[in-house]
Design a protein around this motif. Structure first.
Motif: not given
Length: 327
Positions: A68, A72, A75-76, A80, A106-110, A113
């Motif tokens: 996670e 993040i 992705t920041g 992808k 948190r990562l699942s909402r990105d 991701a």
């Protein structure tokens, strides 16, 4: 949904289509296998070569927390990231918890991701049977980094090394005899050993553990696909997100060196040959299991072995002779 339509939606990066396609390739139904092969053929020409990262470690080492925080970070940076998490299946019921999305909230909402948990079922080696095909689908969907989290058996993750470009081993500090926590075989496959939980009171222990592994790695014979200094051991803290950027820099440096030296493409070709052989072997076994006469002969010989009338070696030899194979 028709194969061409599904392939087009995957190329456009539609997450629902990607999830549906992975479900299709994981299915064991004969008609689904036909559709899956057609889909993979349709996507073969799709450009895109993601960096494939394999991650292993003993249960409780913090793999989900690391993925996670690491995801993040990536992705920041504009990447992808697809995460293929393999959960162990129950030997009794065959079921799996598949709770990785809840552990990586948190990562699942990105939006950059994608997390897909899959059951290991009867597959050995720490990965699911169709993980390799799921990787191809994620690449076709435009993900440039694919991270494969294994079941975490600790000492037998051999298959994941045959489908990834870099193999990361995550270890915990203060685990007793550190060098017994991971055996030589899996250490020889690792490109990077990350000692997690290097924070708080565990930080000094983590540094000692890192030094132990660094010393052990120096005793291993240098591999031709590694530049000077690799494989190496580092400390990270997924909780405090410390050391992750440096670890990513090391991964990029190693991957770039292998590309420039030609090792990257050579390894991909070797992996393709390996999986071709694996699919042929699996197909032969499946065909054997569908043959009624062969199943009856196997059952009869198995009964004789169980009664002690035949040794395992003799029964095996007779079964292979029945199939026209000389041992």
């Amino acid at each position: 949904m028709q194969t061409d339509e599904l392939a087009s939606r995957i190329r456009n990066g539609e997450r629902r289509a990607l999830a549906r396609a992975i479900t299709l390739v994981e299915s064991g139904r004969a008609d689904h296998r036909v559709q899956a092969r057609a889909l993979l053929d349709a996507l073969t020409a799709t450009p895109g070569q993601a960096l494939r990262l394999g991650l292993s470690g003993t249960p409780g080492v913090g793999k989900s927390t690391f993925i996670e925080s690491f995801g993040i970070l990536l992705t920041g940076m504009g990447h992808k990231v697809a995460v293929l998490a393999v959960d162990p299946s129950s030997a009794r019921s065959g079921g799996s918890i598949l709770g990785d999305k809840t552990r990586m909230e948190r990562l699942s909402r990105d939006p950059a991701a994608f997390i897909r948990p899959s059951p290991s079922q009867s597959a050995l080696g720490g990965v699911a049977r169709r993980t390799r095909e799921a990787v191809s689908l994620c690449e076709a969907a435009g993900f440039d980094i694919v991270l494969i989290e294994t079941v975490g058996v600790g000492q037998s993750e051999t298959m994941v090394a045959e489908m990834t470009d870099l193999f990361i081993l995550l270890m915990a500090p203060a685990g007793g005899d550190e060098l017994q926590g991971v055996k030589r075989g899996i250490m020889e496959m690792a490109d990077l050993i990350l000692v997690n939980k290097a924070d708080g009171d565990l930080k000094p222990a983590a540094e000692r553990t890192r030094a132990d592994y660094a010393g052990a790695l120096r005793l291993l014979r240098r591999r031709p696909q590694d530049p000077e200094g690799f494989p190496k051991a580092m400390c990270v803290s997924a909780l405090e997100e410390a050391g992750l950027e440096r670890a990513w820099d090391e991964m990029q440096q190693l991957a770039l060196w292998r590309r420039e030296q030609g090792h990257f493409d050579t390894r991909r070709a070797e992996q393709a040959r390996y999986w071709f052989g694996e699919e042929v072997r699996r197909g032969l076994l499946a065909r054997l299991e569908r043959d009624a006469a062969a199943r009856a002969r196997m059952a009869a010989l198995g009964d004789q072995v169980a009664r002690g009338d035949l040794s395992v070696a003799r029964a095996t030899s007779e079964m292979l002779e029945t199939l026209g194979i000389t041992s």
